[in-house]
Design an enzyme around this catalytic site. Structure first.
Site, mmCIF file in Angstrom:
data_model
loop_
_atom_site.group_PDB
_atom_site.id
_atom_site.type_symbol
_atom_site.label_atom_id
_atom_site.label_comp_id
_atom_site.label_asym_id
_atom_site.label_seq_id
_atom_site.Cartn_x
_atom_site.Cartn_y
_atom_site.Cartn_z
ATOM 1 N N TYR A 54 -11.699 -11.224 24.604
ATOM 2 C CA TYR A 54 -12.242 -11.974 23.261
ATOM 3 C C TYR A 54 -13.647 -11.981 22.910
ATOM 4 C CZ TYR A 54 -8.544 -14.660 25.019
ATOM 5 O OH TYR A 54 -7.057 -15.417 24.907
ATOM 6 N N GLU A 61 -16.861 -11.282 8.285
ATOM 7 C CA GLU A 61 -17.962 -10.965 7.564
ATOM 8 C C GLU A 61 -18.328 -9.018 7.578
ATOM 9 O OE1 GLU A 61 -17.860 -15.676 8.342
ATOM 10 O OE2 GLU A 61 -16.998 -13.665 9.723
#
Length: 139
Positions: A54, A61
């Protein structure tokens, strides 16, 4: 702040929504899209890319800024749109705010950030989202 037309605003938000459709989010099922508008009218998009580890996930962005830098864009950032698959407005995370600030600082801009939800759009400047930012001038 640069004045951005309603047409460019809608074009940028549509680009972010389109980018979110290409998300790779098999773990969270939370698809995010981002679009950057530059002073010359160019739009650069990004989408989130998750990873089984993770911590290695990449935000939309961050991807968009990386693509812009790869294209040789150093400054000129005037607006950003961010959208996600959730029910609420999606704002850039802290890491992405910092990454956007670095790009904006190269051109001395304070871009407007449109954080989008399915039915609403929140408008703030980057400096409102990241006051007292740490940047090149802080070194």
């Amino acid at each position: 702040m640069t004045t951005i037309s309603a047409v460019d605003r809608e074009r940028l938000i549509a680009a972010a929504r389109s980018a979110a459709q290409h998300s790779y989010a098999p773990y969270s099922q939370f698809n995010v899209g981002s679009a950057l508008l530059f002073a010359d009218g160019a739009i650069v998009t990004g989408t989130n890319i998750e990873n089984a580890s993770y911590g290695l996930a990449l935000c939309a962005e961050t991807i968009a800024v990386g693509k812009a830098m790869e294209q040789g864009r150093r400054g000129g950032l005037v607006a950003v749109a961010v959208t996600g698959s959730g029910d609420g407005v999606v704002t850039p995370c802290g890491r992405c705010r910092q990454i956007l600030f670095e790009l904006a600082a190269l051109g001395g801009t304070d871009p407007v950030i449109w954080s989008c939800g399915p039915d609403s759009v929140q408008e703030k400047t980057l400096s409102e989202l990241l006051p007292d930012a740490f940047g090149p001038g802080s070194l």
